[in-house]
Enzyme design. Structure first.
Site, mmCIF file in Angstrom:
data_model
loop_
_atom_site.group_PDB
_atom_site.id
_atom_site.type_symbol
_atom_site.label_atom_id
_atom_site.label_comp_id
_atom_site.label_asym_id
_atom_site.label_seq_id
_atom_site.Cartn_x
_atom_site.Cartn_y
_atom_site.Cartn_z
ATOM 1 N N GLY A 298 21.065 12.849 -17.419
ATOM 2 C CA GLY A 298 22.512 12.737 -17.524
ATOM 3 C C GLY A 298 23.146 11.735 -16.592
ATOM 4 N N GLU B 61 22.478 20.578 -17.208
ATOM 5 C CA GLU B 61 23.383 20.509 -18.367
ATOM 6 C C GLU B 61 23.036 19.362 -19.303
ATOM 7 O OE1 GLU B 61 24.542 17.297 -15.968
ATOM 8 O OE2 GLU B 61 24.261 19.377 -15.325
ATOM 9 N N ASP B 62 22.458 18.269 -18.771
ATOM 10 C CA ASP B 62 22.142 17.115 -19.611
ATOM 11 C C ASP B 62 21.105 17.470 -20.677
ATOM 12 O OD1 ASP B 62 20.220 17.495 -17.655
ATOM 13 O OD2 ASP B 62 20.163 15.417 -16.989
ATOM 14 N N TYR B 63 20.110 18.268 -20.300
ATOM 15 C CA TYR B 63 19.077 18.673 -21.257
ATOM 16 C C TYR B 63 19.690 19.461 -22.414
ATOM 17 C CZ TYR B 63 15.122 21.361 -23.141
ATOM 18 O OH TYR B 63 14.205 21.951 -23.977
ATOM 19 N N ALA C 252 22.024 17.328 -24.700
ATOM 20 C CA ALA C 252 21.206 16.519 -25.614
ATOM 21 C C ALA C 252 20.623 17.385 -26.725
ATOM 22 C CB ALA C 252 20.101 15.818 -24.841
#
Length: 394
Positions: free
Chosen positions: A211, A236-238, A241
């Site tokens: 992220g 949170e980025d995982y 996505a």
């Protein structure tokens, strides 16, 4: 055949498969970098009225020596339609003064400062970004960490990758040229081991995104519940996505790297960061427990033993030759990701490479030893599946 012989044959076969997989990853990442990365300056492909507007969300906390210069590169982007939404959690954070200075220096740039955040979960980055996200006026949101610096055409490059069926554009994490051995160590890692896994995963269809710099369709995030949905996760980025991929959208990688340029760095900080990332990967993707066998020294031992068992080759000679080949491939990979001459010597590279490879297993074992996460000024206990709870001092 005796059970021990069966086990030995199985381990030897595993070594051969490991050899094939790891060198396929080497070649895929090297070729991808040479063909895709660092293209010549991008130009806006659409006529002005059709240029997609972008809302840049900047989570800020604290000030390091490079913060103002990093932030200023976003105020000088060569892109016709974007806004900068600067998000700071605390009123007394020194980052507030930096933001106000830049807002005064660039009055013609569409930029706003949001102070206070909004507590919607345990993730401090999401809490910080919530007011900016709710105020975003464009259909594309670009979440970009405070330590990133950009070129004038970076946003143009990213929007050009946002084609009809693409829902997320991400940048390959790398590190800017800086002084000192700790900077060299970071640059070697983000130019060798990290892009080998990151690029080969994306080339083979595995959704692997960090992220640090991500351009996303806001309506798709809203369909998943908006940013608030991801506030229960540390990584949170995982999950952002994953939510985009689950709705049928593709990912694309920018031709420019996401250039990290933190002014505060050390070997200890690098180790802590790698341990934190490993803990998150183990928690979210259980197959991460196999990660140590993808590192040079352990992989070379396994493959060398397999070569000895099957072909009767000298194990230590094979080990040394395999490590040398890996070293050369990593140097080629690094120069490709750099896109130009390195800022350090080949000797510096050799020392940093050896130390980084030697640290790999220790970092993994440290991640297994303590499952809690220390991030910013807080500590978190990870739960199975990627959620977490904050550990409060009593």
């Amino acid at each position: 055949m005796a059970p021990l012989d069966v086990a030995m044959q199985g381990l030897a076969l595993f070594g051969l498969v490991l050899f094939a997989v790891l060198w396929l990853m080497h070649f895929m990442s090297i070729i991808y970098v040479r063909l895709h990365m660092h293209r010549k300056r991008s130009e806006v492909k659409q006529p002005f009225p059709q240029v997609p507007g972008v809302s840049l969300l900047k989570p800020l906390k604290g000030v390091d020596p490079n913060l103002i210069s990093n932030l200023e590169t976003f105020f000088t982007l060569d892109y016709p339609k974007y806004e900068i939404l600067l998000c700071v959690q605390d009123q007394d954070d020194p980052a507030v003064d930096v933001c106000k200075k830049l807002l005064g220096k660039y009055p013609n740039v569409d930029a706003r400062l949001f102070i206070g955040g909004k507590k919607v979960g345990i993730n401090p980055k999401i809490n910080n970004l919530m007011p900016g996200y709710e105020a975003a006026k464009y259909g594309l949101v670009w979440i970009c960490d405070s330590g990133i610096k950009v070129k004038p055409d970076t946003l143009t490059d990213m929007t050009n990758q946002m084609t009809e069926k693409v829902g997320l554009v991400h940048g390959l994490p790398y590190v800017a040229d800086r002084q000192g051995f700790a900077a060299t160590l970071e640059q070697v890692y983000f130019g060798t081991s990290h892009p080998r896994s990151y690029i080969s995963a994306n080339v083979t269809g595995i959704k692997c995104v960090t992220g640090m710099s991500c351009l996303m369709r806001k309506d798709v995030l809203d369909q998943a519940g908006g940013l608030v949905t991801f506030a229960q996760y540390i990584a949170e980025d995982y999950f952002m996505a994953k939510a985009i991929a689950d709705r049928g959208w593709r990912f694309s990688m920018a031709t420019q790297v996401a250039l990290q340029n933190s002014g505060s760095y050390s070997i200890g900080q690098f180790q802590s960061r790698m341990i934190r990332w490993t803990k998150l990967r183990i928690n979210m993707v259980p197959a991460t427990v196999l990660e140590p066998v993808s590192e040079c020294f352990l992989a070379s031992l396994i493959i060398g033993w397999a070569a000895h068992h099957i072909f009767r080759w000298d194990m230590m000679v094979f080990f040394m030759c395999h490590c040398l080949a890996w070293f050369i491939a990593d140097y080629i990979q690094l120069t490709g990701v750099q896109g130009g001459p390195l800022s350090f010597s080949k000797l510096d590279f050799a020392v940093a490479w050896f130390i980084r490879e030697s640290m790999a297993v220790q970092i993994f074992l440290s991640a297994l030893w303590d499952p809690t996460i220390s991030w910013r000024t807080s500590r978190y206990r990870l739960r199975c599946g990627g959620t977490a709870e904050e550990i409060l001092d009593v």
